[in-house]
Write a protein that holds these residues in place. Structure first.
Motif, PDB file in Angstrom:
ATOM      1  N   ASN A  88      10.488  13.815  -6.341  1.00 14.81           N
ATOM      2  CA  ASN A  88      10.413  12.972  -7.526  1.00 14.81           C
ATOM      3  C   ASN A  88       9.515  11.748  -7.319  1.00 14.81           C
ATOM      4  O   ASN A  88       9.442  10.904  -8.193  1.00 14.81           O
ATOM      5  CB  ASN A  88      11.815  12.535  -7.952  1.00 14.81           C
ATOM      6  N   HIS A  89       8.897  11.624  -6.149  1.00 14.11           N
ATOM      7  CA  HIS A  89       7.981  10.519  -5.861  1.00 14.11           C
ATOM      8  C   HIS A  89       6.553  11.062  -5.746  1.00 14.11           C
ATOM      9  O   HIS A  89       6.348  12.166  -5.250  1.00 14.11           O
ATOM     10  CB  HIS A  89       8.342   9.845  -4.535  1.00 14.11           C
ATOM     11  N   ASP A  90       5.597  10.279  -6.169  1.00 19.24           N
ATOM     12  CA  ASP A  90       4.197  10.639  -5.966  1.00 19.24           C
ATOM     13  C   ASP A  90       3.611   9.906  -4.768  1.00 19.24           C
ATOM     14  O   ASP A  90       2.633  10.347  -4.186  1.00 19.24           O
ATOM     15  CB  ASP A  90       3.367  10.327  -7.212  1.00 19.24           C
ATOM     16  N   VAL A  91       4.189   8.770  -4.445  1.00 13.05           N
ATOM     17  CA  VAL A  91       3.705   7.965  -3.324  1.00 13.05           C
ATOM     18  C   VAL A  91       4.892   7.574  -2.454  1.00 13.05           C
ATOM     19  O   VAL A  91       6.034   7.553  -2.896  1.00 13.05           O
ATOM     20  CB  VAL A  91       2.970   6.693  -3.821  1.00 13.05           C
ATOM     21  N   ILE A  92       4.587   7.257  -1.201  1.00 14.51           N
ATOM     22  CA  ILE A  92       5.612   6.840  -0.251  1.00 14.51           C
ATOM     23  C   ILE A  92       5.315   5.391   0.146  1.00 14.51           C
ATOM     24  O   ILE A  92       4.181   5.052   0.448  1.00 14.51           O
ATOM     25  CB  ILE A  92       5.656   7.788   0.972  1.00 14.51           C
ATOM     26  N   SER A  93       6.326   4.564   0.097  1.00 12.13           N
ATOM     27  CA  SER A  93       6.136   3.142   0.390  1.00 12.13           C
ATOM     28  C   SER A  93       6.163   2.902   1.898  1.00 12.13           C
ATOM     29  O   SER A  93       6.530   3.782   2.684  1.00 12.13           O
ATOM     30  CB  SER A  93       7.214   2.318  -0.299  1.00 12.13           C
ATOM     31  N   ILE A  94       5.819   1.689   2.284  1.00  6.21           N
ATOM     32  CA  ILE A  94       5.795   1.314   3.697  1.00  6.21           C
ATOM     33  C   ILE A  94       7.203   1.381   4.292  1.00  6.21           C
ATOM     34  O   ILE A  94       7.381   1.851   5.419  1.00  6.21           O
ATOM     35  CB  ILE A  94       5.203  -0.107   3.861  1.00  6.21           C
ATOM     36  N   GLU A  95       8.190   0.942   3.541  1.00  5.88           N
ATOM     37  CA  GLU A  95       9.569   0.980   4.044  1.00  5.88           C
ATOM     38  C   GLU A  95      10.027   2.424   4.258  1.00  5.88           C
ATOM     39  O   GLU A  95      10.728   2.724   5.221  1.00  5.88           O
ATOM     40  CB  GLU A  95      10.529   0.278   3.072  1.00  5.88           C
ATOM     41  N   GLU A  96       9.637   3.308   3.362  1.00  4.36           N
ATOM     42  CA  GLU A  96       9.997   4.719   3.513  1.00  4.36           C
ATOM     43  C   GLU A  96       9.274   5.336   4.707  1.00  4.36           C
ATOM     44  O   GLU A  96       9.840   6.184   5.409  1.00  4.36           O
ATOM     45  CB  GLU A  96       9.676   5.482   2.223  1.00  4.36           C
ATOM     46  N   ILE A  97       8.031   4.916   4.956  1.00  2.00           N
ATOM     47  CA  ILE A  97       7.300   5.405   6.134  1.00  2.00           C
ATOM     48  C   ILE A  97       8.022   4.983   7.404  1.00  2.00           C
ATOM     49  O   ILE A  97       8.197   5.788   8.321  1.00  2.00           O
ATOM     50  CB  ILE A  97       5.840   4.898   6.134  1.00  2.00           C
ATOM     51  N   ARG A  98       8.457   3.737   7.453  1.00  2.00           N
ATOM     52  CA  ARG A  98       9.194   3.259   8.637  1.00  2.00           C
ATOM     53  C   ARG A  98      10.485   4.050   8.830  1.00  2.00           C
ATOM     54  O   ARG A  98      10.833   4.437   9.945  1.00  2.00           O
ATOM     55  CB  ARG A  98       9.501   1.776   8.491  1.00  2.00           C
ATOM     56  N   GLY A  99      11.205   4.282   7.749  1.00  2.00           N
ATOM     57  CA  GLY A  99      12.436   5.063   7.842  1.00  2.00           C
ATOM     58  C   GLY A  99      12.175   6.497   8.280  1.00  2.00           C
ATOM     59  O   GLY A  99      12.909   7.043   9.108  1.00  2.00           O
ATOM     60  N   GLU A 100      11.125   7.092   7.744  1.00  2.00           N
ATOM     61  CA  GLU A 100      10.766   8.462   8.132  1.00  2.00           C
ATOM     62  C   GLU A 100      10.344   8.527   9.595  1.00  2.00           C
ATOM     63  O   GLU A 100      10.663   9.481  10.297  1.00  2.00           O
ATOM     64  CB  GLU A 100       9.640   8.996   7.241  1.00  2.00           C
ATOM     65  N   MET A 118       0.842  -1.173   0.000  1.00  2.00           N
ATOM     66  CA  MET A 118       0.000   0.000   0.000  1.00  2.00           C
ATOM     67  C   MET A 118       0.893   1.244   0.000  1.00  2.00           C
ATOM     68  O   MET A 118       1.867   1.310   0.732  1.00  2.00           O
ATOM     69  CB  MET A 118      -0.900  -0.023   1.240  1.00  2.00           C
ATOM     70  N   ASN A 119       0.564   2.239  -0.824  1.00  2.00           N
ATOM     71  CA  ASN A 119       1.373   3.451  -0.936  1.00  2.00           C
ATOM     72  C   ASN A 119       0.555   4.661  -0.507  1.00  2.00           C
ATOM     73  O   ASN A 119      -0.670   4.689  -0.642  1.00  2.00           O
ATOM     74  CB  ASN A 119       1.850   3.648  -2.372  1.00  2.00           C
ATOM     75  N   PHE A 120       1.238   5.690  -0.001  1.00  2.00           N
ATOM     76  CA  PHE A 120       0.584   6.883   0.503  1.00  2.00           C
ATOM     77  C   PHE A 120       1.190   8.123  -0.142  1.00  2.00           C
ATOM     78  O   PHE A 120       2.311   8.111  -0.631  1.00  2.00           O
ATOM     79  CB  PHE A 120       0.736   6.974   2.028  1.00  2.00           C
ATOM     80  N   SER A 121       0.472   9.214  -0.074  1.00  2.00           N
ATOM     81  CA  SER A 121       0.923  10.481  -0.644  1.00  2.00           C
ATOM     82  C   SER A 121       2.117  11.036   0.139  1.00  2.00           C
ATOM     83  O   SER A 121       2.230  10.830   1.341  1.00  2.00           O
ATOM     84  CB  SER A 121      -0.232  11.481  -0.603  1.00  2.00           C
ATOM     85  N   VAL A 122       2.989  11.749  -0.550  1.00  2.00           N
ATOM     86  CA  VAL A 122       4.192  12.297   0.086  1.00  2.00           C
ATOM     87  C   VAL A 122       4.113  13.812   0.281  1.00  2.00           C
ATOM     88  O   VAL A 122       5.121  14.441   0.557  1.00  2.00           O
ATOM     89  CB  VAL A 122       5.458  11.955  -0.732  1.00  2.00           C
ATOM     90  N   ALA A 123       2.932  14.383   0.199  1.00  2.00           N
ATOM     91  CA  ALA A 123       2.804  15.848   0.285  1.00  2.00           C
ATOM     92  C   ALA A 123       3.329  16.386   1.610  1.00  2.00           C
ATOM     93  O   ALA A 123       4.065  17.379   1.633  1.00  2.00           O
ATOM     94  CB  ALA A 123       1.349  16.251   0.072  1.00  2.00           C
ATOM     95  N   LYS A 124       2.967  15.754   2.719  1.00  2.00           N
ATOM     96  CA  LYS A 124       3.416  16.254   4.024  1.00  2.00           C
ATOM     97  C   LYS A 124       4.915  16.063   4.212  1.00  2.00           C
ATOM     98  O   LYS A 124       5.570  16.871   4.859  1.00  2.00           O
ATOM     99  CB  LYS A 124       2.633  15.570   5.140  1.00  2.00           C
ATOM    100  N   THR A 125       5.462  15.020   3.637  1.00  2.00           N
ATOM    101  CA  THR A 125       6.908  14.796   3.718  1.00  2.00           C
ATOM    102  C   THR A 125       7.656  15.896   2.980  1.00  2.00           C
ATOM    103  O   THR A 125       8.662  16.410   3.477  1.00  2.00           O
ATOM    104  CB  THR A 125       7.258  13.421   3.124  1.00  2.00           C
ATOM    105  N   LYS A 126       7.152  16.282   1.833  1.00  2.00           N
ATOM    106  CA  LYS A 126       7.780  17.379   1.082  1.00  2.00           C
ATOM    107  C   LYS A 126       7.717  18.681   1.874  1.00  2.00           C
ATOM    108  O   LYS A 126       8.685  19.439   1.908  1.00  2.00           O
ATOM    109  CB  LYS A 126       7.071  17.566  -0.259  1.00  2.00           C
ATOM    110  N   ILE A 127       6.578  18.920   2.520  1.00  2.00           N
ATOM    111  CA  ILE A 127       6.412  20.154   3.298  1.00  2.00           C
ATOM    112  C   ILE A 127       7.402  20.191   4.463  1.00  2.00           C
ATOM    113  O   ILE A 127       8.004  21.236   4.748  1.00  2.00           O
ATOM    114  CB  ILE A 127       4.959  20.281   3.792  1.00  2.00           C
ATOM    115  N   ILE A 128       7.595  19.058   5.141  1.00  2.00           N
ATOM    116  CA  ILE A 128       8.534  19.001   6.273  1.00  2.00           C
ATOM    117  C   ILE A 128       9.938  19.368   5.828  1.00  2.00           C
ATOM    118  O   ILE A 128      10.613  20.200   6.432  1.00  2.00           O
ATOM    119  CB  ILE A 128       8.514  17.599   6.915  1.00  2.00           C
ATOM    120  N   TYR A 129      10.396  18.765   4.738  1.00  2.00           N
ATOM    121  CA  TYR A 129      11.768  19.015   4.299  1.00  2.00           C
ATOM    122  C   TYR A 129      11.926  20.391   3.673  1.00  2.00           C
ATOM    123  O   TYR A 129      12.998  20.986   3.753  1.00  2.00           O
ATOM    124  CB  TYR A 129      12.256  17.897   3.390  1.00  2.00           C
ATOM    125  N   LYS A 130      10.867  20.900   3.074  1.00  2.00           N
ATOM    126  CA  LYS A 130      10.930  22.271   2.561  1.00  2.00           C
ATOM    127  C   LYS A 130      11.065  23.253   3.726  1.00  2.00           C
ATOM    128  O   LYS A 130      11.828  24.214   3.661  1.00  2.00           O
ATOM    129  CB  LYS A 130       9.677  22.571   1.741  1.00  2.00           C
TER     130      LYS A 130
END
Length: 173
Positions: A79-91, A1-13
């Motif tokens: 450069n990503h539209d979705v965030i994977s489960i592994e990336e969520i765990r890392g974040e 299952m993949n999720f949107s990365v909008a909030k992740t982009k906002i955090i790093y911006k």
């Protein structure tokens, strides 16, 4: 299952913007140190110019490192539209580490500012007031700036961590 990365982009911006703020403060401190060193001939202001020069090196260095690190992470997620489960765990791991570090350092910065103000006030009554005051002012500035920017970052990261936790719970269903 993949999720949107909008909030992740906002955090790093936001982290990149915080790095730019550090950079601007450092440049302002360089200019102030230069003016104090070249225009005034009092010994206390000479000491203050030296302190501000070191303060500016710290702020400019921290700003450059923050911009470099968080801009790279921002571009990775841009450069990503979705965030994977592994990336969520890392974040989650990385964000939790940053929040805990901010909480620990918050207390240190408050103590630094309070003790610095007390020493600077006591230095007024000492015969080396220029040296004491000029030493304390950059330290107080650094503690106050680190505290305020760290507090803003901690609030943003706390909300982001809650969002990541909700995403993890949705994944477990």
């Amino acid at each position: 299952m993949n999720f949107s990365v909008a909030k992740t982009k906002i955090i790093y911006k936001g982290d990149v913007i915080a790095g730019v703020i550090y950079l601007v403060i450092g440049l302002f401190a360089v200019i102030s140190a230069y003016v104090l060193y070249n225009i005034y001939d009092r010994l206390g202001l000479y000491y203050l110019a030296i302190g501000l020069a070191f303060f500016s090196m710290y702020m400019i260095g921290k700003g450059i490192v923050m911009i470099y690190l968080y801009y790279n992470r921002y571009m990775f997620y841009k450069n990503h539209d979705v965030i994977s489960i592994e990336e969520i765990r890392g974040e989650r791991r990385f964000s939790r580490y940053r929040v805990l570090k901010k909480k620990k350092n918050r207390r240190r910065y408050i103590y630094t500012v309070v003790i610095g103000v007390i020493i600077a006030f006591g230095g007024i009554f000492h015969h080396e007031k220029g040296l004491i005051g000029a030493t304390c002012i950059p330290i107080i500035l650094m503690g106050a700036i680190e505290f305020s920017i760290g507090l803003m970052t901690e609030f943003r990261l706390g909300e982001y961590l809650k969002h990541l936790h909700k995403l993890s719970l949705l994944n477990n269903k």
